[in-house]
Design a protein around this motif. Sequence first.
Motif, PDB file in Angstrom:
ATOM      1  N   LEU A  79      47.964  50.639  28.239  1.00 59.02           N
ATOM      2  CA  LEU A  79      48.491  50.273  27.355  1.00 59.02           C
ATOM      3  C   LEU A  79      49.101  51.416  26.636  1.00 59.02           C
ATOM      4  CD1 LEU A  79      46.445  47.585  25.721  1.00 59.02           C
ATOM      5  CD2 LEU A  79      48.588  47.489  26.622  1.00 59.02           C
ATOM      6  N   GLY A  83      52.886  51.078  25.675  1.00 54.52           N
ATOM      7  CA  GLY A  83      53.699  52.083  23.840  1.00 54.52           C
ATOM      8  C   GLY A  83      54.221  52.778  23.791  1.00 54.52           C
ATOM      9  N   GLU A 197      55.543  45.269  20.454  1.00 54.17           N
ATOM     10  CA  GLU A 197      55.535  45.828  19.182  1.00 54.17           C
ATOM     11  C   GLU A 197      53.954  46.140  18.469  1.00 54.17           C
ATOM     12  OE1 GLU A 197      58.630  47.661  16.652  1.00 54.17           O
ATOM     13  OE2 GLU A 197      59.693  47.693  18.664  1.00 54.17           O
ATOM     14  N   VAL A 200      50.993  45.997  20.666  1.00 56.44           N
ATOM     15  CA  VAL A 200      50.386  47.208  21.377  1.00 56.44           C
ATOM     16  C   VAL A 200      49.959  48.101  20.420  1.00 56.44           C
ATOM     17  CG1 VAL A 200      51.444  49.799  21.932  1.00 56.44           C
ATOM     18  CG2 VAL A 200      52.409  48.073  23.591  1.00 56.44           C
ATOM     19  N   VAL A 204      45.920  49.207  20.535  1.00 54.91           N
ATOM     20  CA  VAL A 204      45.399  50.125  21.393  1.00 54.91           C
ATOM     21  C   VAL A 204      44.525  50.679  20.315  1.00 54.91           C
ATOM     22  CG1 VAL A 204      46.644  52.808  20.603  1.00 54.91           C
ATOM     23  CG2 VAL A 204      47.933  51.250  22.301  1.00 54.91           C
ATOM     24  N   GLY A 283      57.087  49.132  30.023  1.00 53.79           N
ATOM     25  CA  GLY A 283      57.445  49.218  28.675  1.00 53.79           C
ATOM     26  C   GLY A 283      58.719  49.599  28.550  1.00 53.79           C
TER      27      GLY A 283
END
Length: 295
Positions: A79, A83, A197, A200, A204, A283
């Motif tokens: 991830l 990102g 966005e 992510v 995260v 991504g």
Amino acid sequence: MRTEILAVSSGRLFRLAWGSLLTLAGTALLVAQGLAWLSLEPHLLRALQGGAVCALGTALGALPVLVIRRMPIMVGDGLLGFGAGVMLAATAFSLIVPGLQAAQGLGFSQWGTGALVSFGILLGALGLFVVDHQVSRGGRLSGASERPAIAPRIWLFVIAIIAHNIPEGMAIGVSAGGGLADADSLAMGIALQDVPEGLVIALVLAGAGMSRFKAFLIGAASGLVEPIFALLCAWLVAIAELLLPLGLALAAGAMLLVVTHEIIPESRRNGHEKIASLGLLSGFCLMMVMDTALV
């Protein structure tokens, strides 16, 4: 990040996610109705509506974090890589290229355009260096706590995405304030690319140890700067048009710094380089398609 097991939540968490989705939908309807009652000038109302759509897209993107309980370190690294790819593509196609075009539209020469955007990139990176120093210093001074603190590099990740949302809000405000025909299409395109966005940011933060609900709230709130700056720049459209190239470049510098200095090294720190690289490429490609096809 801790090594944990990825698990889909029970029916209780599913109901929480569904309830949150209904709450977002209801809130959006209430906000839309409230905007209709405001006695704003048409171009200001259009800018505020466009920014609100973008904020809603970010919130919808953060929603899936509510149905994920725990995350293995390998998924967390993937991830982070994802990102990083999203941010690199957004830097190139949402910030630098539009910044160059905006500077040319103001009458700058090719050399002047490149110099202005380069200055903004370096200034944005310098500003994030200062933020990095303050955040890291604050983390060292806080000492030990009962719960593990979120690493400063994760907060820089969040700050950089929020910084990237500011010039997007400015672009919506300038296009709406200037009466451009494609202002609504621009807002919808930005809203759609805000969805990954928001996702992510939330995932995260959850992978770094934050509670799912709090990660969702921060992910959703990261898009609120867009309606604020859209309304402000529609009101000050003449000034905002002059500041837009520099604002885009500042955000690009912050994004580039946090990706290269923090996010990519962190995603590869635990020995999952291939997963992190695959996430970065995925991504980047996803965001490139969304940036070029939707806006």
